[in-house]
Scaffold this motif. Structure first.
Motif, mmCIF file in Angstrom:
data_model
loop_
_atom_site.group_PDB
_atom_site.id
_atom_site.type_symbol
_atom_site.label_atom_id
_atom_site.label_comp_id
_atom_site.label_asym_id
_atom_site.label_seq_id
_atom_site.Cartn_x
_atom_site.Cartn_y
_atom_site.Cartn_z
ATOM 1 N N ALA A 5 0.835 -1.207 0.000
ATOM 2 C CA ALA A 5 0.000 0.000 0.000
ATOM 3 C C ALA A 5 0.867 1.254 0.000
ATOM 4 N N HIS A 6 2.134 1.110 0.358
ATOM 5 C CA HIS A 6 3.045 2.248 0.388
ATOM 6 C C HIS A 6 3.751 2.464 -0.946
ATOM 7 N N LEU A 7 3.556 1.550 -1.894
ATOM 8 C CA LEU A 7 4.201 1.641 -3.202
ATOM 9 C C LEU A 7 3.242 2.187 -4.243
ATOM 10 N N LEU A 8 3.777 2.913 -5.201
ATOM 11 C CA LEU A 8 2.994 3.372 -6.341
ATOM 12 C C LEU A 8 3.604 2.776 -7.598
ATOM 13 N N ALA A 9 2.821 1.987 -8.300
ATOM 14 C CA ALA A 9 3.256 1.399 -9.564
ATOM 15 C C ALA A 9 2.307 1.879 -10.657
ATOM 16 N N THR A 10 2.839 2.034 -11.864
ATOM 17 C CA THR A 10 2.038 2.474 -13.003
ATOM 18 C C THR A 10 2.265 1.517 -14.164
ATOM 19 N N SER A 11 1.845 1.920 -15.335
ATOM 20 C CA SER A 11 2.012 1.075 -16.524
ATOM 21 C C SER A 11 3.293 1.384 -17.293
ATOM 22 N N VAL A 12 4.202 2.143 -16.695
ATOM 23 C CA VAL A 12 5.473 2.457 -17.357
ATOM 24 C C VAL A 12 6.297 1.173 -17.446
ATOM 25 N N PRO A 13 6.670 0.753 -18.653
ATOM 26 C CA PRO A 13 7.378 -0.524 -18.822
ATOM 27 C C PRO A 13 8.679 -0.622 -18.030
ATOM 28 N N ALA A 14 9.377 0.483 -17.839
ATOM 29 C CA ALA A 14 10.671 0.438 -17.153
ATOM 30 C C ALA A 14 10.551 -0.034 -15.708
ATOM 31 N N GLU A 15 9.378 0.103 -15.099
ATOM 32 C CA GLU A 15 9.223 -0.348 -13.717
ATOM 33 C C GLU A 15 9.552 -1.829 -13.591
ATOM 34 N N SER A 16 9.013 -2.631 -14.492
ATOM 35 C CA SER A 16 9.319 -4.061 -14.429
ATOM 36 C C SER A 16 10.690 -4.356 -15.040
ATOM 37 N N ASP A 17 11.081 -3.617 -16.062
ATOM 38 C CA ASP A 17 12.378 -3.845 -16.702
ATOM 39 C C ASP A 17 13.547 -3.562 -15.756
ATOM 40 N N PHE A 18 13.413 -2.517 -14.935
ATOM 41 C CA PHE A 18 14.491 -2.120 -14.030
ATOM 42 C C PHE A 18 14.227 -2.505 -12.577
#
Length: 134
Positions: A5-18
């Motif tokens: 709940a403290h994290l913010l994730a979006t649909s930006v591909p680099a989030e999973s890539d990096f």
């Protein structure tokens, strides 16, 4: 372990890539990864257009603030990474003054030769203190 709940994730591909999140809340502080000119679908916009990228980056900063129920007045520091800083210095200053108004967070501006994406010319990371008045 950090509560998701403290994290913010979006649909930006680099989030999973990096392997990172857009932001993480630790106590009263929120540390925000470098924001840039991505739209809500994770597509990079405005390659090479400094003014348009800065405007989109500020919009993305607002999305992060909204997610956490915070305001620009609670931003305590920022780091701006600017390609061709001498050429973009006036636009950087004007954009910063326009975005923050009378609020003055601590700020570091770095002139760099390139950023991650082709045509990317601005990236801004920042820290929010939720104990400050909104």
């Amino acid at each position: 372990m950090i509560n998701s709940a403290h994290l913010l994730a979006t649909s930006v591909p680099a989030e999973s890539d990096f392997g990172y999140s857009q932001a993480i809340k630790s106590g009263e502080l929120i540390h925000v990864s470098g924001q840039l000119a991505f739209d809500e679908a994770g597509e990079f916009l405005h390659a090479g257009d400094f003014a348009a990228q800065l405007q989109q980056t500020h919009a993305n900063m607002d999305r992060v603030l909204d997610h956490y129920g915070a305001t620009r007045n609670q931003v305590v520091s920022q780091v701006l990474y600017v390609v061709n800083l001498r050429q973009n210095a006036a636009a950087t200053a004007e954009g910063n003054l326009g975005y923050f108004g009378d609020h003055r967070p601590a700020s570091t501006v770095l002139g760099i030769t390139e950023l991650t994406l082709p045509g990317q010319v601005i990236e801004i990371s920042f820290v929010i203190d939720t104990k400050l008045p909104a």
